[in-house]
Design an enzyme around this catalytic site. Sequence first.
Site: not given
Length: 396
Positions: A21, A31, A80, A91, A112, A169
């Site tokens: 987008r 992006n 889109r 998404s 992604q 631990r």
Amino acid sequence: MAAAGGSGERRGHLAAVILARGGSKGIPLKNIRKLAGRPLIAWVLRAALDSQAFDSVWVSTDNDEIEKVAKEFGAQVHRRSAEVSKDTTPSLETIQEFLQHHPEVDIVGNIQATSPCLHPLDLAKVVDMIRNQGYDSVFAVVRHHMFRWREVKVPGEGTVPENLNPACRPRRQDWRGELFENGSFYFATKELISRGLLQGGKMAYYEMKPEHSIDIDVDLDWPIAEQRVKRFGYFGKEVPTVVKLLVCNIDGCLTDGRVYVNQEHESISYSLRDLDGIQKLMEKGVTILLISQRNIHPSLISTMNLPCEVEVNTINKMAVLQMRMSEMGLSFYEVAYMGCSDSDVECLKFAGTSGVPVDASTAAKMTDSFSCTQGGGCGAIEEFAEHIITLMESGR
């Protein structure tokens, strides 16, 4: 679409779909912002295309600039609608719209754009899980070794451990850790997606290496991602790295930048490890030129027993670099440069492969350069030399 009977092979059109987008608020147009010299989205597009595992590779976007970059790097583009391009749009809805316009697609690999360390081999293995192992959905995970504690919501309330016994631990090497989604990809059949699911049916996870598992969300993630990509990213198979000349600053790279003086002479120190690195490159046919802005006395140079050419009193480093390139008939793509100071920045930016010691100046570190873990005079040249050799031998 169901898996084919008997052989278990699932046929049908498998599409990689990268959602990109244009209205990202965290990092505007992130992006296509340059990461390690390439638009962010180009890293995953290259991995998807070079995997040769998809019948088609798509970018779903609402932005003209992103569309242009996507096509430049070999993807098809789905424009889109505004209805699925909002900040709040999941998404899943964007993928569902994509399938409405592309009914030929039977399986979607939602990759992604913000996972730049993705490699083709990982994608090919996931496709095999979907195609041949009967899984309906496969998603990416990474293993973390982190102890979880219950959140305190009421002041004064005590917390309790959720995945450990504080009295015993475990050491990291004795504990396998836990698997967390890393968001790199989600593969699912059209049938699942039409039911509003990206995970369902016969599910499987694909565990990615920690060094390949990184996501970019805010600006603070960017420099971390850039260094991770330079070390562990997939640089493509079509253009191998060829380095024929390495020019390296003596002051602060070969040495730690300090000069020791007395009444008679000055001295400097360097690491024999770096000479080993220089020798390794020379054995690979790389010409080495060491330069210094200082007018280092010839007697000091001779006592260093350097196996390569040295040029001192280089006021204009770029001019020296370009002259040597002209003499050898080289382009910047065939040149590596290592520097550590502000005067090295121009050369670092133009060289096809560049590196800086860990203690380089801020301006030098901000260039698109490989950042060593070692400092000047302490093995940084050897580390950069090994990086160059790795790039050349891996075809990156």
